[in-house]
Design an enzyme around this catalytic site. Structure first.
Site, PDB file in Angstrom:
ATOM      1  N   HIS A   1       1.002  -1.308   0.299  1.00  0.00           N
ATOM      2  CA  HIS A   1      -0.207  -0.042   0.086  1.00  0.00           C
ATOM      3  C   HIS A   1       0.960   1.511  -0.546  1.00  0.00           C
ATOM      4  O   HIS A   1       0.673   2.220  -0.833  1.00  0.00           O
ATOM      5  CB  HIS A   1      -1.076  -0.211   1.710  1.00  0.00           C
ATOM      6  CG  HIS A   1      -2.204   1.251   1.649  1.00  0.00           C
ATOM      7  ND1 HIS A   1      -3.091   1.217   1.433  1.00  0.00           N
ATOM      8  CD2 HIS A   1      -1.468   2.173   1.236  1.00  0.00           C
ATOM      9  CE1 HIS A   1      -3.525   2.734   1.179  1.00  0.00           C
ATOM     10  NE2 HIS A   1      -2.172   2.695   2.021  1.00  0.00           N
ATOM     11  N   GLU A   2       2.321   1.268   1.095  1.00  0.00           N
ATOM     12  CA  GLU A   2       2.648   2.395   1.142  1.00  0.00           C
ATOM     13  C   GLU A   2       3.712   2.787   0.285  1.00  0.00           C
ATOM     14  O   GLU A   2       3.550   3.712  -0.606  1.00  0.00           O
ATOM     15  CB  GLU A   2       3.518   2.648   2.352  1.00  0.00           C
ATOM     16  CG  GLU A   2       2.546   2.493   3.543  1.00  0.00           C
ATOM     17  CD  GLU A   2       1.517   3.441   3.381  1.00  0.00           C
ATOM     18  OE1 GLU A   2       1.766   4.477   3.126  1.00  0.00           O
ATOM     19  OE2 GLU A   2       0.176   3.263   3.928  1.00  0.00           O
TER      20      GLU A   2
ATOM     21  N   HIS B   1       1.554   4.678  -2.608  1.00  0.00           N
ATOM     22  CA  HIS B   1       1.957   5.803  -2.349  1.00  0.00           C
ATOM     23  C   HIS B   1       2.960   5.986  -2.822  1.00  0.00           C
ATOM     24  O   HIS B   1       3.518   6.999  -3.701  1.00  0.00           O
ATOM     25  CB  HIS B   1       1.766   6.129  -1.125  1.00  0.00           C
ATOM     26  CG  HIS B   1      -0.059   6.045  -0.732  1.00  0.00           C
ATOM     27  ND1 HIS B   1      -1.026   6.711  -1.111  1.00  0.00           N
ATOM     28  CD2 HIS B   1      -0.255   5.516   0.056  1.00  0.00           C
ATOM     29  CE1 HIS B   1      -2.180   6.738  -0.578  1.00  0.00           C
ATOM     30  NE2 HIS B   1      -2.088   6.131   0.595  1.00  0.00           N
TER      31      HIS B   1
ATOM     32  N   HIS C   1       3.280   7.048  -6.837  1.00  0.00           N
ATOM     33  CA  HIS C   1       2.950   7.976  -7.195  1.00  0.00           C
ATOM     34  C   HIS C   1       3.634   9.482  -7.284  1.00  0.00           C
ATOM     35  O   HIS C   1       3.410  10.192  -7.819  1.00  0.00           O
ATOM     36  CB  HIS C   1       1.734   7.706  -5.917  1.00  0.00           C
ATOM     37  CG  HIS C   1       0.194   8.410  -7.377  1.00  0.00           C
ATOM     38  ND1 HIS C   1      -0.922   8.867  -6.141  1.00  0.00           N
ATOM     39  CD2 HIS C   1      -0.111   9.780  -8.299  1.00  0.00           C
ATOM     40  CE1 HIS C   1      -1.515   9.663  -6.754  1.00  0.00           C
ATOM     41  NE2 HIS C   1      -1.124  10.165  -8.085  1.00  0.00           N
TER      42      HIS C   1
HETATM   43 ZN    ZN Z   1      -2.889   4.761   1.968  1.00  0.00          ZN
END
Ligand code: ZN
Length: 684
Positions: free
Chosen positions: A475-476, A479, A482
């Protein structure tokens, strides 16, 4: 820019003469922050003054771009201060952060309320369609303009006073709301002295309860309404009457008619929010908040929630029926009440999926996980990661990596900081010390950081992750991608600076890989035996992830209905909080009503934190990530063409276009809820 009184230069103010211009952590001392922030604020104020005193008529370049560039040093200092305060803090650093925080708020309020500046921005805004601006420039302009409008800049003088009063009261009573909930959470305890009352509870939970009792100078065991105590108690306690007592205490917090009752505050908050929205020309609060979201209208959010509900509700009813039957077969001969749900669900889940963290952990050695995630980014996007040694770090346990593209071009610096320490906040997050932007021909690349609290290695074992730690890392990392791949011009709309209901797409999207046999087979081997994770285990992980998803979805939707109902009021609310709530939530509620319970009065997401008219966002992001990943599943999870399209259209673009446009360019159509329904097992 140096403070003149200091003989030793403040390292926060000078040029950072380090590899990649990263923060010189080895030189920065706690004492440096406040004077540096003061100096940087003075400097930024001069930059703003230069914008407002410019004799030339306002245009995009001399106003919007100039404003965008102002305060660069201040931003750099603030990011080091607050990132360190989360990852490696101390009493002294906390004190500095508390001093600097209001300085920054004051500075940003001064900007928003600067009338000359607003007039210039408005002049550019009013002529935006005949100025030959690119989409990216238009979006930046709209974002800046909107932040001034929502700050009250466009209001006539006589209305401004009321606007300020309402804003101040709102921030004050939202805090009170949260404090009341905290007081009420702390006020209750379940004190047990008879060991037979502990039946069913795992040893670890009993130990915690005994420690809590000792802390409070009691004998026996004390259970509380805090999550680590409350949740396992509801899942495992065989004493039904005690579960009932706990649940009723939990769900009546701040609804007990005492001094911490939040009924009046709920009404006050929704009324003030409506008032402020209407002062600014919106019909209700949701319309104001949703203006810059991907779901940018009340109608869109409501039809989204309704459509998902139509599909999830039958699944929720099936889940309920399953649990009812299971309970019946296991000696329960009463209705299923709210306090029975977690207990029987947990039992059935265990029976069905006999799988737990201890069985999986040996396959998720942190070093292998890290390599696997990096090489996944290589397979999908061509990225390479190289460990860097000669760079200042804020802690010896942090690792720095250079990330570069397939053609060797430098993309970013990535810090990873995996294990808990006393000075680190709980949880996991991704953050930046510098965000990507362009300065003329120069592409300023980002400094990205992933901070987690993963289990440490021991003397005998390497760091082994639980399955949920594996998905957290993914998940991290999503990010981080991105930010790493960002290819935008302006920092305020680059990388993860996107609409709130769009920002979790890249992160949740990455989590999907944790369930893919094709990926796990490549690397997930037992750290001692070298044996590959079995297909059966992967299957069970997948199945367990959809267990009771219909019910869970219904519940989230119920909260979404309630949130939208409170924030779409167009006239002052004078009714009864409980009646209003049960009316709005009844279609998703599967249990008999409990008179002493109320959700709104302890719903801190809505009335304390920033999820007002945004609760739908949790499900919205799931729809997006499932739909995006569905495309990969369709074409092959390592398909380079699809990956390239995701990179070019989503990961590189930040907030430079409307999220729906970006998404449609990637997917070829708008997102559909079907992929989520499939993944969650909601379609039979
Ligand atoms: Zn998040």
């Amino acid at each position: 820019m140096q403070t003149k009184t200091d003989s030793v230069p403040n390292p926060l103010l000078g040029k950072w003469d380090t590899p990649f211009g990263s923060p010189p952590f080895d030189l920065i001392k706690t004492d440096h922050f406040k004077p540096a922030a003061e100096e940087a604020i003075r400097y930024a104020s001069k930059e703003i003054e230069a914008v407002t005193s410019n004799p030339d008529p306002a245009d995009f370049s001399n106003t919007i771009e100039a404003l965008e560039r102002a305060g660069e040093t201040l931003g750099r200092i603030a990011s080091v201060l607050f990132n360190l305060n989360s990852a490696e803090t101390s009493k002294e650093l906390q004190a500095v952060a508390q001093e600097v925080s209001p300085m920054l708020t004051r500075f940003s309020n001064d900007i928003t309320l600067n009338e000359e500046l607003f007039h210039r921005i408005k002049a550019v805004y009013d002529t935006r369609y005949n100025s030959g601006l690119s989409t990216e420039q238009l979006i930046l302009l709209e974002k800046k303009y909107r932040s001034f409008i929502l700050g009250g800049a466009g209001l006539a003088e006589e209305k401004r006073k009321r606007f300020r009063e309402v804003s101040e009261e709102l921030s004050q009573i939202s805090l009170m709301f949260e404090e009341n909930v905290l007081e009420e959470t702390n006020a209750f305890e379940l004190h047990l002295t008879d060991p037979s009352d502990l039946r069913g509870l795992p040893d670890g939970i009993i130990e915690m309860a005994s420690a809590e009792a000792t802390r409070k100078n009691r004998t026996g065991w004390v259970f509380t309404l805090h999550y680590p105590s409350y949740v396992p108690f509801m899942q495992y306690s065989e004493k039904r009457e005690l579960r009932e007592k706990m649940l009723k205490a939990y769900s009546s917090r701040s609804y007990r008619g005492n001094e911490h009752d939040n009924r009046e505050l709920v009404i006050r908050i929704v009324n003030l929010r409506r008032e402020i929205a209407q002062m600014l020309g919106f019909s209700n609060y949701a319309e104001m908040v949703l203006g810059d979201r991907m779901a940018d209208s009340q109608a869109k959010v409501e039809s989204f929630l309704d459509n998902l509900f139509i599909s999830s509700h039958p699944a929720a009813l099936r889940d309920f029926e399953n649990i009812r039957k299971y309970a019946l077969a296991n000696g329960h001969n009463d209705r299923i009440e709210r306090w029975d749900w977690a207990y029987f669900s947990e039992k059935l889940k265990k029976e069905r999926f006999s799988i737990d963290d201890e069985m999986l952990k040996p396959y998720f050695n942190l070093t292998s996980v890290c390599n696997a995630i990096f090489s996944l980014a290589g397979k999908l996007y061509g990225l390479r990661f190289r460990k860097i040694n000669d760079i200042p770090l804020y802690h010896a346990e942090v690792t720095a990596w250079e990330v570069y593209d397939a053609d060797g071009k430098h993309l970013a610096l990535l810090y990873t900081d995996f294990h808990p320490r006393p000075g680190k906040n709980g949880g996991a997050w991704m953050t930046c010390y510098r965000e990507q932007r362009k300065d003329g021909a120069a592409d300023i690349r980002p400094l990205v950081s992933i901070v987690t609290n993963f289990s440490r290695p021991t003397d005998t074992k390497p760091a082994l992750l639980t399955f949920s730690e594996l998905t957290t890392f993914l998940h991290e990392f999503g990010h981080a991608l991105h930010a790493i791949l960002s290819d935008c011009t302006y920092e305020s709309i680059s990388g993860t600076n996107v609409a709130r209901d769009f920002v979790e797409l890249p992160s949740q999207f990455m989590e999907n890989w944790a369930y893919e046999k094709e990926w796990l087979d490549e690397w997930a081997v037992h750290y001692q035996t070298g044996e590959r994770i079995s297909a059966d285990m992967i299957e069970k992980i997948k199945e367990a992830s959809t267990f009771n998803e219909g019910y869970a979805c219904d519940r989230q939707l119920g909260f979404g209905f309630l949130d939208m109902a409170w924030h779409t009021l167009t006239t002052p609310f004078e009714g009864d909080v409980r009646l209003f709530e049960s009316e709005k939530m009844k279609r998703s509620d599967l249990f008999p009503q409990i008179d002493s319970s109320n959700m709104s009065c302890s719903f801190t997401h809505l009335f304390g934190g920033g999820y007002a008219a945004g609760y739908y966002g949790y499900k919205w992001a799931e729809v997006l990530d499932a739909d995006a990943f569905g495309y990969f599943v369709e074409k092959g999870i390592f398909n380079r063409e699809v990956a390239l399209s995701f990179r070019k259209n989503i990961l590189e673009k930040g907030g430079t276009d409307k999220p729906m446009n970006l998404y449609v360019r990637f997917r070829g159509r708008e997102p559909s809820i079907d992929a989520l329904l499939n993944r969650s097992g909601l379609i039979q």
